[in-house]
Design a protein around this motif. Structure first.
Motif, PDB file in Angstrom:
ATOM      1  N   SER A 123      40.914  27.271   8.619  1.00  8.73           N
ATOM      2  CA  SER A 123      41.535  26.975   9.912  1.00  8.73           C
ATOM      3  C   SER A 123      41.322  25.536  10.345  1.00  8.73           C
ATOM      4  O   SER A 123      42.036  25.042  11.230  1.00  8.73           O
ATOM      5  CB  SER A 123      40.978  27.919  10.991  1.00  8.73           C
ATOM      6  OG  SER A 123      41.242  29.264  10.687  1.00  8.73           O
ATOM      7  N   SER A 124      40.346  24.862   9.745  1.00  6.71           N
ATOM      8  CA  SER A 124      40.021  23.496  10.163  1.00  6.71           C
ATOM      9  C   SER A 124      40.903  22.441   9.516  1.00  6.71           C
ATOM     10  O   SER A 124      40.819  21.263   9.868  1.00  6.71           O
ATOM     11  CB  SER A 124      38.545  23.195   9.858  1.00  6.71           C
ATOM     12  OG  SER A 124      38.317  23.018   8.457  1.00  6.71           O
ATOM     13  N   ARG A 128      48.285  24.338   6.197  1.00  7.06           N
ATOM     14  CA  ARG A 128      47.898  25.410   5.280  1.00  7.06           C
ATOM     15  C   ARG A 128      49.164  25.994   4.657  1.00  7.06           C
ATOM     16  O   ARG A 128      50.051  26.480   5.386  1.00  7.06           O
ATOM     17  CB  ARG A 128      47.145  26.523   6.031  1.00  7.06           C
ATOM     18  CG  ARG A 128      45.694  26.227   6.343  1.00  7.06           C
ATOM     19  CD  ARG A 128      45.177  27.118   7.467  1.00  7.06           C
ATOM     20  NE  ARG A 128      46.001  26.946   8.664  1.00  7.06           N
ATOM     21  CZ  ARG A 128      45.916  25.881   9.474  1.00  7.06           C
ATOM     22  NH1 ARG A 128      45.040  24.929   9.221  1.00  7.06           N
ATOM     23  NH2 ARG A 128      46.703  25.770  10.517  1.00  7.06           N
ATOM     24  N   THR A 138      38.619  38.101   9.777  1.00  3.40           N
ATOM     25  CA  THR A 138      37.558  37.396  10.498  1.00  3.40           C
ATOM     26  C   THR A 138      36.176  37.935  10.132  1.00  3.40           C
ATOM     27  O   THR A 138      35.197  37.190  10.179  1.00  3.40           O
ATOM     28  CB  THR A 138      37.772  37.488  12.017  1.00  3.40           C
ATOM     29  OG1 THR A 138      37.795  38.861  12.414  1.00  3.40           O
ATOM     30  CG2 THR A 138      39.075  36.822  12.419  1.00  3.40           C
ATOM     31  N   LEU A 151      35.291  28.816  14.147  1.00  2.00           N
ATOM     32  CA  LEU A 151      36.433  29.724  14.229  1.00  2.00           C
ATOM     33  C   LEU A 151      36.872  29.970  15.675  1.00  2.00           C
ATOM     34  O   LEU A 151      38.069  30.076  15.950  1.00  2.00           O
ATOM     35  CB  LEU A 151      36.117  31.051  13.542  1.00  2.00           C
ATOM     36  CG  LEU A 151      37.313  31.992  13.349  1.00  2.00           C
ATOM     37  CD1 LEU A 151      38.406  31.329  12.513  1.00  2.00           C
ATOM     38  CD2 LEU A 151      36.874  33.296  12.700  1.00  2.00           C
ATOM     39  N   PHE A 154      39.107  26.847  16.501  1.00  2.89           N
ATOM     40  CA  PHE A 154      40.365  26.655  15.776  1.00  2.89           C
ATOM     41  C   PHE A 154      41.333  27.825  15.944  1.00  2.89           C
ATOM     42  O   PHE A 154      42.535  27.619  16.092  1.00  2.89           O
ATOM     43  CB  PHE A 154      40.098  26.425  14.288  1.00  2.89           C
ATOM     44  CG  PHE A 154      39.320  25.176  14.009  1.00  2.89           C
ATOM     45  CD1 PHE A 154      39.848  23.932  14.301  1.00  2.89           C
ATOM     46  CD2 PHE A 154      38.045  25.243  13.466  1.00  2.89           C
ATOM     47  CE1 PHE A 154      39.132  22.776  14.058  1.00  2.89           C
ATOM     48  CE2 PHE A 154      37.321  24.095  13.219  1.00  2.89           C
ATOM     49  CZ  PHE A 154      37.866  22.853  13.515  1.00  2.89           C
ATOM     50  N   LEU A 155      40.829  29.056  15.885  1.00  2.00           N
ATOM     51  CA  LEU A 155      41.724  30.209  15.828  1.00  2.00           C
ATOM     52  C   LEU A 155      42.635  30.318  17.059  1.00  2.00           C
ATOM     53  O   LEU A 155      43.852  30.510  16.900  1.00  2.00           O
ATOM     54  CB  LEU A 155      40.919  31.498  15.624  1.00  2.00           C
ATOM     55  CG  LEU A 155      41.735  32.754  15.319  1.00  2.00           C
ATOM     56  CD1 LEU A 155      42.611  32.559  14.088  1.00  2.00           C
ATOM     57  CD2 LEU A 155      40.807  33.959  15.120  1.00  2.00           C
ATOM     58  N   LEU A 158      45.552  27.997  16.847  1.00  2.00           N
ATOM     59  CA  LEU A 158      46.564  28.314  15.839  1.00  2.00           C
ATOM     60  C   LEU A 158      47.431  29.495  16.248  1.00  2.00           C
ATOM     61  O   LEU A 158      48.645  29.473  16.056  1.00  2.00           O
ATOM     62  CB  LEU A 158      45.892  28.613  14.499  1.00  2.00           C
ATOM     63  CG  LEU A 158      45.164  27.453  13.816  1.00  2.00           C
ATOM     64  CD1 LEU A 158      44.457  27.951  12.559  1.00  2.00           C
ATOM     65  CD2 LEU A 158      46.129  26.331  13.480  1.00  2.00           C
ATOM     66  N   LEU A 184      48.965  31.120  11.188  1.00  3.32           N
ATOM     67  CA  LEU A 184      47.830  30.794  10.318  1.00  3.32           C
ATOM     68  C   LEU A 184      48.247  29.942   9.130  1.00  3.32           C
ATOM     69  O   LEU A 184      47.408  29.275   8.524  1.00  3.32           O
ATOM     70  CB  LEU A 184      47.154  32.070   9.813  1.00  3.32           C
ATOM     71  CG  LEU A 184      46.384  32.882  10.848  1.00  3.32           C
ATOM     72  CD1 LEU A 184      45.855  34.168  10.226  1.00  3.32           C
ATOM     73  CD2 LEU A 184      45.251  32.063  11.441  1.00  3.32           C
TER      74      LEU A 184
END
Length: 208
Positions: A123-124, A128, A138, A151, A154-155, A158, A184
């Motif tokens: 996620s960083s 992607r 997760t 997380l 970032f999550l 996103l 994602l």
């Protein structure tokens, strides 16, 4: 710049692309303490290496990363290294800032399991690209743990706040098609590595 001293990472710098992999496919590229710290150090080197214009992470085997390797952590590894920066007060969770602190584009290609701290690490990245085998979990709720490695930062950025909480609370599996739909992944394709390299070359050819 020399990258030959890493134990858990394979690194190559060619034509402006800093390409690396976690080299523990027999463990689904699980992250032991050594791996966490090597990723932090790799980020520092990529940031200052003038030969690196774009950073690209791919993976060998069936997993991008299955998360922290709780069975193979080094109990003697220091939580803060002698050359630590203030960020390293976060301990191994500083891995979550390794890619964002590089002021160059970062890309991940994912076509396997991506769980726990591995999910946070994926996620960083800025971009992607997913293959049909990509799946995200997760995990933390299944282990009665709080999310780490960035997380929780970032999550939500996103997928949105409510969806992030759903994934964190339930630890349900998100397969490739849904992962792209909710944010994602940038795109789903049969050959994500090839596409990621193509995008990286396009970025290198552009202005710095």
């Amino acid at each position: 710049m020399d990258y030959s001293d890493f134990e858990d990472l394979h690194v190559e710098v060619n034509d402006g692309i800093g390409h690396f992999q976690v080299t523990r496919p027999e463990r689904l590229n699980a992250l032991r303490t050594t791996t966490f710290w090597e990723i932090v150090e790799l980020g520092r080197r990529f940031q200052v290496d003038p030969d690196v214009r774009v950073v690209l992470c791919t993976h060998a085997g069936r997993g991008f990363s299955s998360g922290a390797d709780l069975a193979d952590r080094d109990p003697t590894a220091p939580e803060v290294r002698p050359e630590a920066t203030p960020t390293d007060a976060m301990g191994i969770s500083a891995m979550g800032l390794a890619m964002p602190r590089i002021d160059k584009p970062t890309i991940a290609s994912i076509d396997g399991v991506c769980a726990g701290a591995g999910f946070a690490f994926a996620s960083s990245f800025d971009l992607r690209f997913l293959g049909p085998g990509a799946r995200f979990i997760t995990v933390f709720a299944r282990r009665a743990l709080g999310p780490d490695s960035g997380l929780t930062y970032f999550l939500p950025r996103l997928v949105g706040h409510a969806k992030a909480l759903e994934l964190l609370y339930t630890s349900r599996e998100v397969l490739a098609e849904e992962a792209v739909t909710i944010g994602l992944g940038n795109a789903l394709m049969d050959a994500p590595d090839a596409h990621a390299f193509e995008v990286a070359r396009q970025l290198v050819a552009g202005p710095p």
